[in-house]
Design an enzyme around this catalytic site. Structure first.
Site, PDB file in Angstrom:
ATOM      1  CG  HIS A   1       2.104  -8.254  -7.312  1.00 51.66           C
ATOM      2  ND1 HIS A   1       2.714  -7.696  -6.217  1.00 51.66           N
ATOM      3  CD2 HIS A   1       0.946  -7.588  -7.473  1.00 51.66           C
ATOM      4  CE1 HIS A   1       1.956  -6.740  -5.727  1.00 51.66           C
ATOM      5  NE2 HIS A   1       0.877  -6.645  -6.474  1.00 51.66           N
TER       6      HIS A   1
ATOM      7  CD  GLU B   1      -2.632   1.355   0.126  1.00 51.43           C
ATOM      8  OE1 GLU B   1      -3.284   0.431  -0.387  1.00 51.43           O
ATOM      9  OE2 GLU B   1      -2.583   2.495  -0.375  1.00 51.43           O
TER      10      GLU B   1
ATOM     11  NE  ARG C   1      -2.483   4.643  -4.278  1.00 52.70           N
ATOM     12  CZ  ARG C   1      -3.381   4.798  -3.312  1.00 52.70           C
ATOM     13  NH1 ARG C   1      -4.037   5.941  -3.185  1.00 52.70           N
ATOM     14  NH2 ARG C   1      -3.646   3.819  -2.481  1.00 52.70           N
TER      15      ARG C   1
ATOM     16  CB  ILE D   1      -3.138  -7.494  -6.466  1.00 54.14           C
ATOM     17  CG1 ILE D   1      -2.844  -8.976  -6.767  1.00 54.14           C
ATOM     18  CG2 ILE D   1      -4.038  -7.361  -5.237  1.00 54.14           C
ATOM     19  CD1 ILE D   1      -2.000  -9.667  -5.716  1.00 54.14           C
TER      20      ILE D   1
ATOM     21  CD  GLU E   1       5.834  -9.680  -6.124  1.00 54.96           C
ATOM     22  OE1 GLU E   1       6.102  -9.415  -7.314  1.00 54.96           O
ATOM     23  OE2 GLU E   1       5.000  -9.019  -5.462  1.00 54.96           O
TER      24      GLU E   1
ATOM     25  CB  CYS F   1       2.098  -3.487  -7.330  1.00 53.37           C
ATOM     26  SG  CYS F   1       0.329  -3.197  -7.376  1.00 53.37           S
TER      27      CYS F   1
HETATM   28  N1  GLN Z   1      -3.367  -0.236  -4.699  1.00 58.82           N
HETATM   29  C1  GLN Z   1      -2.092  -0.249  -4.018  1.00 58.82           C
HETATM   30  C2  GLN Z   1      -1.530   1.155  -3.842  1.00 58.82           C
HETATM   31  O1  GLN Z   1      -2.081   2.065  -4.320  1.00 58.82           O
HETATM   32  C3  GLN Z   1      -1.104  -1.108  -4.763  1.00 58.82           C
HETATM   33  C4  GLN Z   1      -1.542  -2.550  -4.743  1.00 58.82           C
HETATM   34  C5  GLN Z   1      -0.418  -3.535  -4.747  1.00 58.82           C
HETATM   35  O2  GLN Z   1       0.748  -3.213  -4.484  1.00 58.82           O
HETATM   36  N2  GLN Z   1      -0.773  -4.762  -4.978  1.00 58.82           N
HETATM   37  O3  GLN Z   1      -0.511   1.332  -3.250  1.00 58.82           O
END
Ligand code: GLN
EC number: 4.3.3.6
Length: 199
Positions: free
Chosen positions: A175, A51, A111, A139, A177, A82
């Site tokens: 991702h 996040e 985002r 994600i 990973e 991400c």
């Molecule tokens: N939505 C998240 C953000 O804004 C990112 C999501 C993620 O790293 N899977 O930081």
């Protein structure tokens, strides 16, 4: 045998252990980066998903924003996935006003850009510089809406840019990973090797 590298994994928040696992599978040493002194002596650093607003807040509290920014803009190779990509971007849309980013790659990212229907999905992507298609898990992923002249676009989903590189900085919306496909990490390791032969 090629030389083992020391790869830092930023470990203030998010999917840290998955990147440790991949880098160790590839034969490299890893170090969890929680404080400024952990940056010392690294060959490269990974900024994981998670996040970004929380990551930004925790980095600010620990006084790490500027040291991290200095290390990466000073040449430390960096790979953000991400939320890690959001942290590395020059400009971030749809974020909190007080969220800070590191300004290490000349892109504008939005985002959570894939909307509800495609909140999370998995796909296979063509990736410039990698021979076989890459397995990619998204994600609540950001997308890159603008790229500067020095930025190379590496992968897209429909017309959305989801992977890019500028010199020693690599970012993906997804991702790698979370899959058994380690090609993007291998690509980053190659970038780290190129950076170390340049000095
Ligand atoms: N939505 C998240 C953000 O804004 C990112 C999501 C993620 O790293 N899977 O930081």
């Amino acid at each position: 045998m090629s030389q083992q590298l020391l790869i830092g994994i930023l470990a203030v928040q998010g999917g840290v252990t998955e990147h440790v696992r991949v880098m160790e599978n590839l034969g490299h040493a890893t170090r969890l980066v929680r404080r400024t002194e952990h940056l010392e002596g690294l060959d490269g650093i990974v900024l994981p998903g998670g996040e970004s607003t929380t990551m930004s807040r925790l980095l600010r509290l620990s006084g790490m924003i500027q040291p991290l920014r200095d290390a990466i803009t000073g040449g430390l190779p960096a790979f953000g996935t991400c939320a890690g990509m959001i942290m590395l971007a020059d400009n971030v849309l749809d974020t909190r006003e007080d969220a800070e980013s590191l300004g290490a790659i000349d892109v504008t990212v939005r985002r959570n850009a894939f909307g509800r229907q495609k909140d999370s999905f998995e796909t296979s992507l063509d990736f410039t510089g990698i021979d076989r298609p890459v397995d990619a898990v998204f994600i609540r992923a950001p997308q890159i809406e603008e790229v500067g002249a020095d930025v190379q676009v590496l992968a897209q989903v429909d017309s959305a840019v989801v992977a890019a590189r500028q010199d020693h900085v690599l970012v993906t919306s997804f991702h790698p990973e979370l899959t058994e496909d380690h090609q993007v990490h291998e690509y980053f390791v190659q970038m780290v090797r190129e950076a170390s032969t340049r000095v």
